[in-house]
Design a protein around this motif. Structure first.
Motif, short mmCIF file in Angstrom:
data_model
loop_
_atom_site.label_atom_id
_atom_site.label_comp_id
_atom_site.label_asym_id
_atom_site.label_seq_id
_atom_site.Cartn_x
_atom_site.Cartn_y
_atom_site.Cartn_z
N ILE A 132 40.98 56.92 48.33
CA ILE A 132 40.46 55.60 48.69
C ILE A 132 39.94 54.88 47.46
CG2 ILE A 132 38.53 54.45 49.86
CD1 ILE A 132 38.90 56.29 52.20
N ALA A 146 41.79 51.84 45.04
CA ALA A 146 41.07 50.57 44.86
C ALA A 146 40.89 50.23 43.39
CB ALA A 146 39.71 50.64 45.53
N ARG A 151 30.64 47.69 43.57
CA ARG A 151 30.85 46.84 44.72
C ARG A 151 31.19 45.42 44.27
NH1 ARG A 151 31.60 45.58 50.29
NH2 ARG A 151 32.45 43.63 49.54
N LEU A 207 34.73 45.31 42.96
CA LEU A 207 35.68 45.29 44.07
C LEU A 207 35.78 43.89 44.66
CD1 LEU A 207 35.10 48.59 46.10
CD2 LEU A 207 37.01 47.95 44.63
N LEU A 232 43.06 39.05 44.33
CA LEU A 232 44.20 39.32 45.19
C LEU A 232 44.40 38.19 46.18
CD1 LEU A 232 44.05 43.13 46.02
CD2 LEU A 232 45.64 41.90 44.57
N ALA A 238 46.38 40.20 39.95
CA ALA A 238 46.60 40.75 41.29
C ALA A 238 47.42 42.02 41.23
CB ALA A 238 47.27 39.72 42.18
N GLU A 298 53.65 41.44 51.10
CA GLU A 298 53.25 42.63 51.85
C GLU A 298 52.52 43.63 50.95
OE1 GLU A 298 56.34 44.57 54.04
OE2 GLU A 298 56.76 42.79 55.26
N LEU A 357 50.73 42.88 48.39
CA LEU A 357 49.38 42.35 48.19
C LEU A 357 48.51 42.65 49.40
CD1 LEU A 357 49.80 38.85 46.50
CD2 LEU A 357 48.93 40.98 45.54
N GLU A 358 49.10 42.48 50.56
CA GLU A 358 48.33 42.71 51.77
C GLU A 358 47.86 44.16 51.85
OE1 GLU A 358 47.71 40.10 53.59
OE2 GLU A 358 46.41 41.22 54.94
N ARG A 401 47.42 46.23 49.38
CA ARG A 401 46.41 46.44 48.35
C ARG A 401 45.08 45.84 48.79
NH1 ARG A 401 46.83 45.69 42.72
NH2 ARG A 401 45.53 47.53 42.90
N LEU A 402 45.13 44.72 49.45
CA LEU A 402 43.90 44.13 49.97
C LEU A 402 43.22 45.10 50.93
CD1 LEU A 402 44.79 40.38 50.63
CD2 LEU A 402 42.80 41.25 49.41
N GLU A 425 43.47 48.31 50.98
CA GLU A 425 42.94 49.45 50.24
C GLU A 425 41.60 49.10 49.61
OE1 GLU A 425 47.24 51.47 49.10
OE2 GLU A 425 46.13 50.32 47.61
N LEU A 426 41.53 47.90 49.04
CA LEU A 426 40.27 47.47 48.44
C LEU A 426 39.18 47.36 49.51
CD1 LEU A 426 41.21 44.79 45.77
CD2 LEU A 426 40.36 47.10 45.45
N GLU A 427 39.55 46.86 50.65
CA GLU A 427 38.56 46.71 51.71
C GLU A 427 38.06 48.06 52.20
OE1 GLU A 427 40.60 44.30 54.49
OE2 GLU A 427 40.21 42.42 53.41
N ALA A 435 37.78 50.78 50.39
CA ALA A 435 36.84 51.28 49.40
C ALA A 435 35.52 50.51 49.48
CB ALA A 435 37.45 51.16 48.00
N ALA A 436 35.61 49.20 49.62
CA ALA A 436 34.40 48.39 49.71
C ALA A 436 33.58 48.81 50.92
CB ALA A 436 34.77 46.91 49.79
N ARG A 471 33.48 51.73 52.33
CA ARG A 471 32.81 53.00 52.04
C ARG A 471 31.58 52.80 51.17
NH1 ARG A 471 34.87 57.83 54.11
NH2 ARG A 471 33.04 58.86 53.28
N LEU A 472 31.72 51.97 50.15
CA LEU A 472 30.58 51.70 49.28
C LEU A 472 29.46 51.03 50.06
CD1 LEU A 472 31.86 50.64 45.77
CD2 LEU A 472 31.00 52.82 46.60
N LEU A 504 35.66 60.30 56.62
CA LEU A 504 36.79 59.46 57.00
C LEU A 504 36.61 58.76 58.34
CD1 LEU A 504 39.94 61.29 55.75
CD2 LEU A 504 38.96 59.13 55.03
N THR A 522 34.42 42.55 55.79
CA THR A 522 33.92 43.47 54.79
C THR A 522 32.62 42.96 54.21
OG1 THR A 522 36.25 43.68 54.29
CG2 THR A 522 34.75 44.85 52.87
#
Lengths: 143, 143
Positions: free
Chosen positions: A51, A55, A86, A89, A96, B55, B87, B89-90, B92-93, B95-97, B99-100, B102-103, B125, B133
């Motif tokens: 994860i 990221a 954070r 990110l 993005l 990006a 797609e 980009l979407e 990857r978005l 994935e970033l979300e 991680a965000a 979780r943080l 998980l 987010t």
DNA sequence: TTTGCCTCTCACGTCGACGTGAGCTTTTAC
DNA sequence: GTAAAAGCTCACGTCGACGTGAGAGGCAAA
């Protein structure tokens, strides 16, 4: 379980798992002959690592983050780092979204069968509407 | 303008600008002595390139994208590539979300002065709530 | 013309997350 | 008991977007 099993259960390569250990992100018990052994929590650990890696976080950042994530709490200096990551990110998210927005403009214009009016074909660096990014998705023609 | 001016106006290094030209992303006129000369549109071009580079798009992808973006329209094969990149980009978005998110969990738990109840410190998980987010931001203590 | 800054073209260096053998030992399956 | 499969440790390769000199030429001001 041994490293091959963990690899199968996580989808990560054996090499990657050894690399994570080298980065002190994935500890392992060793048998007398030196083989790595993991318990079931290792599967979640690897998924957590992925994860963060996906990221764009570095091994070093993840190493700093992990104790807090595992403990569910954090020391003051650790909190600083949490907030830094954070924010990083967040800014990557915005980058993005900016790119997605540009692509959406083009996709909308290119797939619109009516070719609406005669906008200036590419407004250079338009103020990105701070709204959502759900503009020109799912337009792929059903085959 | 020459390359130093373009560098100053875009914030990109001279080396980066030459690299963009090498990748056929930023054409230039050459003077008799071989020096690069740009018109004002080059500034917007460089900024557009940066939007895509930041990006995570590759030079090759950008090269395929650029004609459509500039023209405001696209040939059918180009549209395919546009949708592929969109797609990517979407995802990857997302994935970033992840991680965000979780943080944010950790930040919330670590900065909450009341330390609410006794949740299991790290739910492994957890189903990431598909919502927004915007959870634990801007908590940095004012110094 | 000289000073000083800008620009040019090679061309090698970097950094991070692994990939990819090489060569050897351990475990497993028959 | 033997052969295949899996593991181990070096240790070098990769890829992409530049960084970083090296060495040489271009250009406006004094």
């Amino acid at each position: 379980m041994r490293i091959g099993d963990l690899s199968a259960r996580t989808g990560m390569s054996v090499r990657a798992l050894r690399y994570y250990e080298e980065q002190e992100l994935l500890p392992s018990d060793r048998s007398a002959s030196g083989q790595r052994h993991y318990d079931d929590t290792a599967v979640d650990r690897v998924r957590l690592l992925q994860i963060f890696y996906r990221a764009g976080l570095s091994s070093t950042s993840i190493r700093l983050l992990l104790p807090s994530v595992e403990a569910g709490t954090a020391a003051p200096e650790a909190i600083e780092h949490l907030l830094d990551q954070r924010e990083a990110l967040e800014s990557r998210l915005r980058e993005l979204e900016a790119a997605a927005s540009r692509l959406d403009e083009v996709i909308t214009a290119a797939t619109d069968p009516l070719q609406r009016c005669r906008h200036p074909p590419t407004a250079p660096l338009e103020q990105h509407s701070t709204g959502s990014t759900t503009t020109a998705r799912d337009r792929r023609p059903s085959p």
